[in-house]
Design a protein around this motif. Structure first.
Motif, PDB file in Angstrom:
ATOM      1  N   ALA A   6       0.839  -1.202   0.000  1.00 28.09           N
ATOM      2  CA  ALA A   6       0.000   0.000   0.000  1.00 28.09           C
ATOM      3  C   ALA A   6       0.875   1.252   0.000  1.00 28.09           C
ATOM      4  O   ALA A   6       0.600   2.223  -0.724  1.00 28.09           O
ATOM      5  CB  ALA A   6      -0.926  -0.009   1.216  1.00 28.09           C
ATOM      6  N   ALA A   7       1.945   1.240   0.802  1.00 31.67           N
ATOM      7  CA  ALA A   7       2.850   2.397   0.849  1.00 31.67           C
ATOM      8  C   ALA A   7       3.618   2.562  -0.444  1.00 31.67           C
ATOM      9  O   ALA A   7       3.818   3.686  -0.931  1.00 31.67           O
ATOM     10  CB  ALA A   7       3.813   2.235   2.028  1.00 31.67           C
ATOM     11  N   LEU A   8       4.066   1.455  -1.025  1.00 26.46           N
ATOM     12  CA  LEU A   8       4.834   1.541  -2.270  1.00 26.46           C
ATOM     13  C   LEU A   8       3.969   1.995  -3.435  1.00 26.46           C
ATOM     14  O   LEU A   8       4.457   2.645  -4.362  1.00 26.46           O
ATOM     15  CB  LEU A   8       5.449   0.174  -2.576  1.00 26.46           C
ATOM     16  N   LEU A   9       2.676   1.669  -3.395  1.00 25.52           N
ATOM     17  CA  LEU A   9       1.780   2.086  -4.470  1.00 25.52           C
ATOM     18  C   LEU A   9       1.408   3.558  -4.355  1.00 25.52           C
ATOM     19  O   LEU A   9       1.337   4.272  -5.352  1.00 25.52           O
ATOM     20  CB  LEU A   9       0.518   1.221  -4.470  1.00 25.52           C
ATOM     21  N   THR A  10       1.159   4.025  -3.126  1.00 26.77           N
ATOM     22  CA  THR A  10       0.687   5.400  -2.946  1.00 26.77           C
ATOM     23  C   THR A  10       1.831   6.387  -2.710  1.00 26.77           C
ATOM     24  O   THR A  10       1.700   7.572  -3.008  1.00 26.77           O
ATOM     25  CB  THR A  10      -0.276   5.480  -1.747  1.00 26.77           C
ATOM     26  N   ARG A  11       2.952   5.876  -2.112  1.00 25.16           N
ATOM     27  CA  ARG A  11       4.094   6.717  -1.738  1.00 25.16           C
ATOM     28  C   ARG A  11       3.697   7.830  -0.768  1.00 25.16           C
ATOM     29  O   ARG A  11       4.369   8.856  -0.664  1.00 25.16           O
ATOM     30  CB  ARG A  11       4.769   7.319  -2.985  1.00 25.16           C
ATOM     31  N   ARG A  12       2.630   7.616  -0.061  1.00 25.21           N
ATOM     32  CA  ARG A  12       2.177   8.574   0.952  1.00 25.21           C
ATOM     33  C   ARG A  12       1.701   7.790   2.165  1.00 25.21           C
ATOM     34  O   ARG A  12       1.091   6.720   2.040  1.00 25.21           O
ATOM     35  CB  ARG A  12       1.061   9.468   0.412  1.00 25.21           C
ATOM     36  N   THR A  13       1.932   8.333   3.348  1.00 25.95           N
ATOM     37  CA  THR A  13       1.690   7.581   4.582  1.00 25.95           C
ATOM     38  C   THR A  13       0.208   7.406   4.881  1.00 25.95           C
ATOM     39  O   THR A  13      -0.253   6.279   5.103  1.00 25.95           O
ATOM     40  CB  THR A  13       2.382   8.293   5.763  1.00 25.95           C
ATOM     41  N   LEU A  14      -0.551   8.486   4.908  1.00 26.91           N
ATOM     42  CA  LEU A  14      -1.950   8.392   5.317  1.00 26.91           C
ATOM     43  C   LEU A  14      -2.793   7.543   4.357  1.00 26.91           C
ATOM     44  O   LEU A  14      -3.562   6.676   4.807  1.00 26.91           O
ATOM     45  CB  LEU A  14      -2.549   9.788   5.478  1.00 26.91           C
ATOM     46  N   PRO A  15      -2.695   7.748   3.038  1.00 31.38           N
ATOM     47  CA  PRO A  15      -3.447   6.861   2.144  1.00 31.38           C
ATOM     48  C   PRO A  15      -3.040   5.391   2.299  1.00 31.38           C
ATOM     49  O   PRO A  15      -3.884   4.499   2.220  1.00 31.38           O
ATOM     50  CB  PRO A  15      -3.099   7.389   0.749  1.00 31.38           C
ATOM     51  N   ALA A  16      -1.751   5.156   2.518  1.00 34.05           N
ATOM     52  CA  ALA A  16      -1.289   3.773   2.705  1.00 34.05           C
ATOM     53  C   ALA A  16      -1.893   3.171   3.969  1.00 34.05           C
ATOM     54  O   ALA A  16      -2.300   1.999   3.982  1.00 34.05           O
ATOM     55  CB  ALA A  16       0.229   3.738   2.777  1.00 34.05           C
ATOM     56  N   MET A  17      -1.959   3.946   5.043  1.00 34.22           N
ATOM     57  CA  MET A  17      -2.579   3.460   6.270  1.00 34.22           C
ATOM     58  C   MET A  17      -4.041   3.113   6.044  1.00 34.22           C
ATOM     59  O   MET A  17      -4.534   2.077   6.504  1.00 34.22           O
ATOM     60  CB  MET A  17      -2.456   4.514   7.371  1.00 34.22           C
ATOM     61  N   GLY A  18      -4.745   3.981   5.309  1.00 33.01           N
ATOM     62  CA  GLY A  18      -6.153   3.709   5.020  1.00 33.01           C
ATOM     63  C   GLY A  18      -6.350   2.437   4.229  1.00 33.01           C
ATOM     64  O   GLY A  18      -7.236   1.623   4.533  1.00 33.01           O
ATOM     65  N   LEU A  19      -5.516   2.248   3.210  1.00 30.80           N
ATOM     66  CA  LEU A  19      -5.620   1.034   2.398  1.00 30.80           C
ATOM     67  C   LEU A  19      -5.303  -0.210   3.217  1.00 30.80           C
ATOM     68  O   LEU A  19      -5.984  -1.242   3.097  1.00 30.80           O
ATOM     69  CB  LEU A  19      -4.672   1.127   1.204  1.00 30.80           C
ATOM     70  N   ALA A  20      -4.263  -0.147   4.047  1.00 23.63           N
ATOM     71  CA  ALA A  20      -3.878  -1.307   4.847  1.00 23.63           C
ATOM     72  C   ALA A  20      -4.963  -1.658   5.863  1.00 23.63           C
ATOM     73  O   ALA A  20      -5.291  -2.835   6.066  1.00 23.63           O
ATOM     74  CB  ALA A  20      -2.552  -1.039   5.554  1.00 23.63           C
TER      75      ALA A  20
END
Length: 312
Positions: free
Chosen positions: A181-195
């Motif tokens: 999720a982090a590697l796809l978005t390269r942003r912390t908050l969106p990655a947290m939401g996806l995870a």
């Protein structure tokens, strides 16, 4: 004269420990607090068990027993959900923050390959989260087995996660989902939401399809208290033709003498139930654990694949 230097093999691991020492200390404190709370709950359960069966509302022994059951249920819910959420956020933050701020690219130029960088980002939280969650799971089983029987079915979703191998497996899955999720978005908050959405979906699907992971057994006859701790999938009547019709019961004719009349009124010859008995508990735990671990491995593989595709 020779110069001593630290092995570069452990450099990324030391960097992760140093950079994220505060979250690691917070997790350590949470585990210690959880262990202390479960130890207190064990003592409360021993006190409640020493009173024997609750004899009436308002009695001191009943108050102790009710407090134990309520605290036990809250502990099960926390242990079932909190480590998974922390793991999902950790997987996203540990990877996403450095990608977002560009420090990952700097690390890759300092003789640390992207693959080693990502491996270190996952290895350190795996040890911490898996170790802490496993310890708390074992303690919860110790507490639950020593306290009074509150009539809680072991197949209850929160208890199933909190008292078996499924819980730590979902923690690993949450952590693994955070990395891609982090590697796809390269942003912390969106990655947290996806995870978090991913681990929530996995949790929901596990609850929904758990009963299908192992062949169910069939029992016949009226339902009795001995079956209260099984996983009931279906209950009904067997017609004279042999057809099984679910949902039919004699709840308004509970007296033993009325059951035969109730069966005759429905044109049935017996009751039946499809269940998972106690003997199916660990096989289903292990099958679901294997599925969660396989998904975690797939998520980690996806993270390394995305990393290779997105190298600058």
């Amino acid at each position: 004269m020779t110069t001593l230097s630290h092995s570069p093999r452990h450099g990324p691991t030391r960097a992760v420990l140093r950079l994220h020492r505060v979250p690691l200390w917070v997790w350590t404190v949470l585990v210690i607090a959880g262990a202390g709370g479960l130890t207190w709950l064990y003592a409360l359960g021993q006190e409640a068990a020493s009173y024997g069966a609750c004899g009436g509302t308002g009695m001191p022994e009943c108050a102790t027993e009710m407090r134990y059951w309520g605290s036990e249920h809250q502990s099960a819910k926390l242990l079932a959900w909190l480590p998974c959420g922390i793991a999902a956020c950790a997987g996203a933050v540990l990877t996403g923050r450095e990608l977002e701020h560009g420090t990952a690219t700097l690390a890759w130029t300092q003789s640390v390959s992207p693959a080693r960088w990502l491996a270190a980002k996952l290895a350190v939280p795996v040890v911490a989260l898996l170790g802490g969650t496993t310890a708390l799971t074992l303690m919860f089983r110790w507490v639950w087995g020593a306290g009074p029987d509150g009539g809680v079915n072991r197949w209850n979703s929160e208890y199933f996660h909190a008292a078996g191998s499924v819980g730590p497996a979902y923690v690993l899955l949450g952590l693994a989902l955070g990395a891609p999720a982090a590697l796809l978005t390269r942003r912390t908050l969106p990655a947290m939401g996806l995870a978090l959405a991913g681990i929530g979906l996995a949790y929901h699907l596990g609850d929904r399809f758990r009963s299908s992971l192992w062949p169910a057994s069939e029992v016949r006859g009226p339902w009795d208290s001995a079956l209260n701790h099984v996983d009931q999938l279906e209950f009904g009547m067997i017609m004279e033709s042999g057809e099984r019709v679910s949902g039919l019961d004699c709840s308004d004719q509970a007296a033993p003498g009325d059951l035969g009349t109730c069966l005759s009124d429905h044109g049935a010859v017996d009751f039946y139930a499809r269940i998972h008995p106690t003997s199916h508990y660990w096989p289903i735990q292990l099958v679901e654990t294997g599925i969660a671990l396989a998904l975690a491995a797939a998520a980690v593989a996806a993270a390394f694949w995305v990393l290779r595709r997105r190298l600058p």
